[in-house]
Design a protein around this motif. Structure first.
Motif, PDB file in Angstrom:
ATOM      1  N   ASP A  17       2.693 -19.813  -8.512  1.00 34.75           N
ATOM      2  CA  ASP A  17       3.118 -19.357  -6.597  1.00 34.75           C
ATOM      3  C   ASP A  17       3.790 -18.855  -6.296  1.00 34.75           C
ATOM      4  O   ASP A  17       2.859 -18.065  -5.109  1.00 34.75           O
ATOM      5  CB  ASP A  17       3.738 -20.581  -6.481  1.00 34.75           C
ATOM      6  CG  ASP A  17       2.702 -22.313  -6.596  1.00 34.75           C
ATOM      7  OD1 ASP A  17       1.709 -21.585  -7.404  1.00 34.75           O
ATOM      8  OD2 ASP A  17       3.579 -23.261  -6.140  1.00 34.75           O
ATOM      9  N   TYR A  18       4.258 -17.366  -6.952  1.00 36.17           N
ATOM     10  CA  TYR A  18       5.648 -16.704  -6.141  1.00 36.17           C
ATOM     11  C   TYR A  18       4.770 -15.447  -6.357  1.00 36.17           C
ATOM     12  O   TYR A  18       5.164 -14.241  -5.723  1.00 36.17           O
ATOM     13  CB  TYR A  18       6.579 -16.188  -6.388  1.00 36.17           C
ATOM     14  CG  TYR A  18       7.164 -17.881  -5.817  1.00 36.17           C
ATOM     15  CD1 TYR A  18       7.814 -18.618  -4.579  1.00 36.17           C
ATOM     16  CD2 TYR A  18       7.233 -19.245  -7.280  1.00 36.17           C
ATOM     17  CE1 TYR A  18       8.579 -19.760  -5.457  1.00 36.17           C
ATOM     18  CE2 TYR A  18       7.558 -20.255  -7.841  1.00 36.17           C
ATOM     19  CZ  TYR A  18       7.935 -20.402  -6.082  1.00 36.17           C
ATOM     20  OH  TYR A  18       8.793 -21.767  -5.590  1.00 36.17           O
ATOM     21  N   THR A  19       4.059 -14.767  -6.920  1.00 36.94           N
ATOM     22  CA  THR A  19       3.409 -13.652  -7.203  1.00 36.94           C
ATOM     23  C   THR A  19       2.476 -12.685  -6.530  1.00 36.94           C
ATOM     24  O   THR A  19       1.914 -13.743  -5.262  1.00 36.94           O
ATOM     25  CB  THR A  19       2.287 -13.633  -8.829  1.00 36.94           C
ATOM     26  OG1 THR A  19       1.365 -14.888  -8.232  1.00 36.94           O
ATOM     27  CG2 THR A  19       2.829 -14.174  -9.682  1.00 36.94           C
ATOM     28  N   VAL A  24      -0.615  -8.989   1.263  1.00 39.63           N
ATOM     29  CA  VAL A  24      -1.633 -10.269   2.401  1.00 39.63           C
ATOM     30  C   VAL A  24      -2.597 -10.993   2.414  1.00 39.63           C
ATOM     31  O   VAL A  24      -3.308 -11.914   2.571  1.00 39.63           O
ATOM     32  CB  VAL A  24      -1.352  -9.462   3.689  1.00 39.63           C
ATOM     33  CG1 VAL A  24      -1.380 -10.046   4.888  1.00 39.63           C
ATOM     34  CG2 VAL A  24       0.256  -8.695   3.962  1.00 39.63           C
ATOM     35  N   GLU A  25      -3.135  -9.825   2.392  1.00 40.05           N
ATOM     36  CA  GLU A  25      -4.942 -10.332   1.608  1.00 40.05           C
ATOM     37  C   GLU A  25      -5.212 -11.078   1.134  1.00 40.05           C
ATOM     38  O   GLU A  25      -5.685 -13.088   0.657  1.00 40.05           O
ATOM     39  CB  GLU A  25      -6.171  -9.319   1.350  1.00 40.05           C
ATOM     40  CG  GLU A  25      -6.378  -8.222   3.047  1.00 40.05           C
ATOM     41  CD  GLU A  25      -7.103  -9.856   4.164  1.00 40.05           C
ATOM     42  OE1 GLU A  25      -7.362  -9.652   4.300  1.00 40.05           O
ATOM     43  OE2 GLU A  25      -5.764  -8.705   5.788  1.00 40.05           O
ATOM     44  N   LEU A  26      -4.546 -11.351   0.080  1.00 44.36           N
ATOM     45  CA  LEU A  26      -4.749 -12.141  -1.377  1.00 44.36           C
ATOM     46  C   LEU A  26      -4.116 -13.128  -0.672  1.00 44.36           C
ATOM     47  O   LEU A  26      -4.701 -14.385  -1.133  1.00 44.36           O
ATOM     48  CB  LEU A  26      -3.904 -11.343  -2.622  1.00 44.36           C
ATOM     49  CG  LEU A  26      -3.786 -12.227  -4.097  1.00 44.36           C
ATOM     50  CD1 LEU A  26      -5.521 -12.869  -4.519  1.00 44.36           C
ATOM     51  CD2 LEU A  26      -3.145 -11.857  -4.958  1.00 44.36           C
ATOM     52  N   ARG A  30      -5.301 -17.039  -0.910  1.00 44.57           N
ATOM     53  CA  ARG A  30      -4.693 -18.242  -2.490  1.00 44.57           C
ATOM     54  C   ARG A  30      -4.359 -18.966  -1.619  1.00 44.57           C
ATOM     55  O   ARG A  30      -4.114 -20.471  -2.107  1.00 44.57           O
ATOM     56  CB  ARG A  30      -4.236 -16.923  -2.971  1.00 44.57           C
ATOM     57  CG  ARG A  30      -3.872 -17.727  -4.215  1.00 44.57           C
ATOM     58  CD  ARG A  30      -2.766 -16.890  -5.173  1.00 44.57           C
ATOM     59  NE  ARG A  30      -2.075 -17.834  -5.773  1.00 44.57           N
ATOM     60  CZ  ARG A  30      -0.535 -17.737  -6.605  1.00 44.57           C
ATOM     61  NH1 ARG A  30      -0.547 -16.082  -6.567  1.00 44.57           N
ATOM     62  NH2 ARG A  30      -0.459 -17.936  -7.139  1.00 44.57           N
ATOM     63  N   GLU A  31      -3.111 -19.001  -0.675  1.00 43.19           N
ATOM     64  CA  GLU A  31      -2.348 -20.021  -0.501  1.00 43.19           C
ATOM     65  C   GLU A  31      -3.049 -21.316  -0.090  1.00 43.19           C
ATOM     66  O   GLU A  31      -2.650 -22.291   0.030  1.00 43.19           O
ATOM     67  CB  GLU A  31      -1.678 -19.200   0.917  1.00 43.19           C
ATOM     68  CG  GLU A  31      -0.108 -18.932   0.251  1.00 43.19           C
ATOM     69  CD  GLU A  31       0.680 -18.246   0.809  1.00 43.19           C
ATOM     70  OE1 GLU A  31       1.025 -18.668   2.085  1.00 43.19           O
ATOM     71  OE2 GLU A  31       1.512 -17.386   0.283  1.00 43.19           O
ATOM     72  N   LEU A 158       1.412 -20.492   8.042  1.00 37.59           N
ATOM     73  CA  LEU A 158       2.710 -20.781   7.700  1.00 37.59           C
ATOM     74  C   LEU A 158       2.424 -19.739   6.440  1.00 37.59           C
ATOM     75  O   LEU A 158       3.168 -20.084   5.405  1.00 37.59           O
ATOM     76  CB  LEU A 158       1.606 -22.666   6.619  1.00 37.59           C
ATOM     77  CG  LEU A 158       2.330 -23.652   7.331  1.00 37.59           C
ATOM     78  CD1 LEU A 158       1.168 -24.986   6.382  1.00 37.59           C
ATOM     79  CD2 LEU A 158       3.340 -24.304   7.898  1.00 37.59           C
ATOM     80  N   TYR A 159       1.641 -19.380   7.213  1.00 33.83           N
ATOM     81  CA  TYR A 159       1.618 -17.685   6.068  1.00 33.83           C
ATOM     82  C   TYR A 159       3.341 -17.388   6.508  1.00 33.83           C
ATOM     83  O   TYR A 159       3.974 -17.473   7.161  1.00 33.83           O
ATOM     84  CB  TYR A 159       0.981 -16.731   6.458  1.00 33.83           C
ATOM     85  CG  TYR A 159       1.072 -14.952   5.960  1.00 33.83           C
ATOM     86  CD1 TYR A 159       0.739 -14.627   4.799  1.00 33.83           C
ATOM     87  CD2 TYR A 159       2.603 -14.435   6.564  1.00 33.83           C
ATOM     88  CE1 TYR A 159       0.526 -13.975   3.821  1.00 33.83           C
ATOM     89  CE2 TYR A 159       1.940 -13.214   5.415  1.00 33.83           C
ATOM     90  CZ  TYR A 159       1.369 -12.745   3.819  1.00 33.83           C
ATOM     91  OH  TYR A 159       1.986 -11.525   3.398  1.00 33.83           O
TER      92      TYR A 159
END
Length: 272
Positions: A17-19, A24-26, A30-31, A158-159
Motif C-alpha cells: 500500500d505504501y510503495t 503521482v500518476e500511478l 491505483r488508490e 483523498l490523495y
C-alpha cells in the motif's frame, strides 16, 4: 490490539500500500481502484479514524510507536515498524512525520444525497492541483460550507497531498462528483440552489452587491488556477460574482479566493 511487525525488506509485499508514493500518476490511478488512501502524520491519521475510515495498516518508525499507542491498542490491522531509511526506500521520500496509515475508502455519496441537507455548497471545475484541493477543503470546513461538488476532472480529495494540506478537513466536509459537466449543474439548481460563478470579470457583481449570505441556498462555483471557470460553466450560472481587487492585482490564487468567497457566503448565515 494490533500486531507490531518489524519489517526490514523494502520489497516485503505487506508494504504494498505504501510503495511509490511520489509517483503521482500511478497513485492517482491505483488508490481509487484499490479502494485505499494514505493518511500522513499523527493528526491526520487520528482525524481519519475519528471520521470513521477503517484502517488497513500502519507504517511507523520506531519512535512513533509510543505516540500512537492509544490508536494501536484499538486496532486489529497490522502495524509495520520500519527504520526511517527503509520507509524512504519504500515510499520514495523522507517520511519526516514518521507515521503513515493506509485507510479504506468509503463509498462516495451521490450529489443528490449531499445536497439534501446542505445550504452552502462549493462547486469546483477542473481543479486538478492537489494542494489547491486541500486548501479549499480546509477553508470549506473552517468557514461553514456544508458540502463540495466536483466536476469529473477534479483531483482526488483523498490523495495524500490533498489530505495533508487540508489537515484532515477533507474528512469533515461531505463531497460528491457531478458525473455530467456542466449538465449536472441543472440538478443543483433543481434542488433550490442559486448558482454563483466566481470570476474576476468586471461584468460580475461584487460579493457585497450580490449579498450571497442573504440567499436561501447557494452553490459557489470555482474554476482551476489560471484558467478559471470555463465558458460553458459561466453560461450555466445564475449570476457572476467577483472579489474586488486593488493595486492592479487581477485575481487571487483559487485557494485564497475560495476562503474569501466562503466567508462572504456564510457570514451572517441564520443558525439552524
Amino acid at each position: 490490539m494490533a500486531e507490531l511487525i518489524t519489517v526490514e525488506d523494502p520489497d516485503d509485499p505487506r508494504l504494498h500500500d505504501y510503495t511509490d508514493l511520489t509517483d503521482v500518476e500511478l497513485r492517482r490511478r491505483r488508490e481509487p481502484a484499490e479502494g485505499l488512501f494514505i493518511a500522513e502524520g499523527e493528526k491526520v491519521i487520528r482525524r481519519a479514524r475519528d471520521a470513521g475510515y477503517e484502517m488497513r495498516s500502519m507504517l511507523l518508525s520506531a519512535k512513533w510507536v509510543d505516540a500512537m499507542r492509544d490508536v494501536i491498542d484499538e486496532l486489529t490491522a497490522p502495524v509495520h515498524v520500519v527504520s526511517p531509511e527503509l520507509a524512504e526506500r519504500v515510499t520514495g521520500y523522507h517520511v519526516h512525520r514518521g507515521a503513515l496509515a493506509s485507510m479504506q475508502r468509503k463509498p462516495l455519496p451521490t450529489a443528490a444525497e449531499v445536497l439534501r441537507t446542505a445550504r452552502r455548497v462549493a462547486v469546483m471545475e477542473s481543479v486538478n492541483d492537489h494542494t489547491n484541493i486541500g486548501a479549499i477543503f480546509r477553508s470549506a470546513a473552517a468557514l461553514g460550507m456544508d458540502a463540495v461538488l466536483l466536476s469529473p476532472d477534479c483531483a482526488d480529495p483523498l490523495y495524500r497531498r490533498s489530505v495533508k494540506v487540508s489537515m484532515g478537513a477533507v474528512f469533515s466536509v461531505p463531497y460528491a462528483r457531478l458525473d455530467i459537466w456542466p449538465g449536472g449543474l441543472e440538478a443543483v439548481r433543481g434542488a433550490g440552489f442559486t448558482l454563483l460563478a466566481l470570476t474576476p470579470d468586471e461584468k460580475a457583481k461584487t460579493l457585497d452587491e450580490a449579498a450571497p449570505h442573504r440567499m436561501d441556498r447557494v452553490a459557489l462555483m470555482l474554476g482551476a488556477e489560471g484558467a478559471g471557470l470555463s465558458t460553458r460553466a459561466l453560461a450555466a450560472a445564475d449570476e457572476w460574482v467577483r472579489i474586488p481587487m486593488s493595486h492592479g492585482v487581477d485575481s487571487l490564487n483559487v485557494g485564497a479566493a475560495a476562503a474569501v468567497a466562503f466567508y462572504a457566503v456564510t457570514t451572517g448565515r441564520p443558525q439552524e
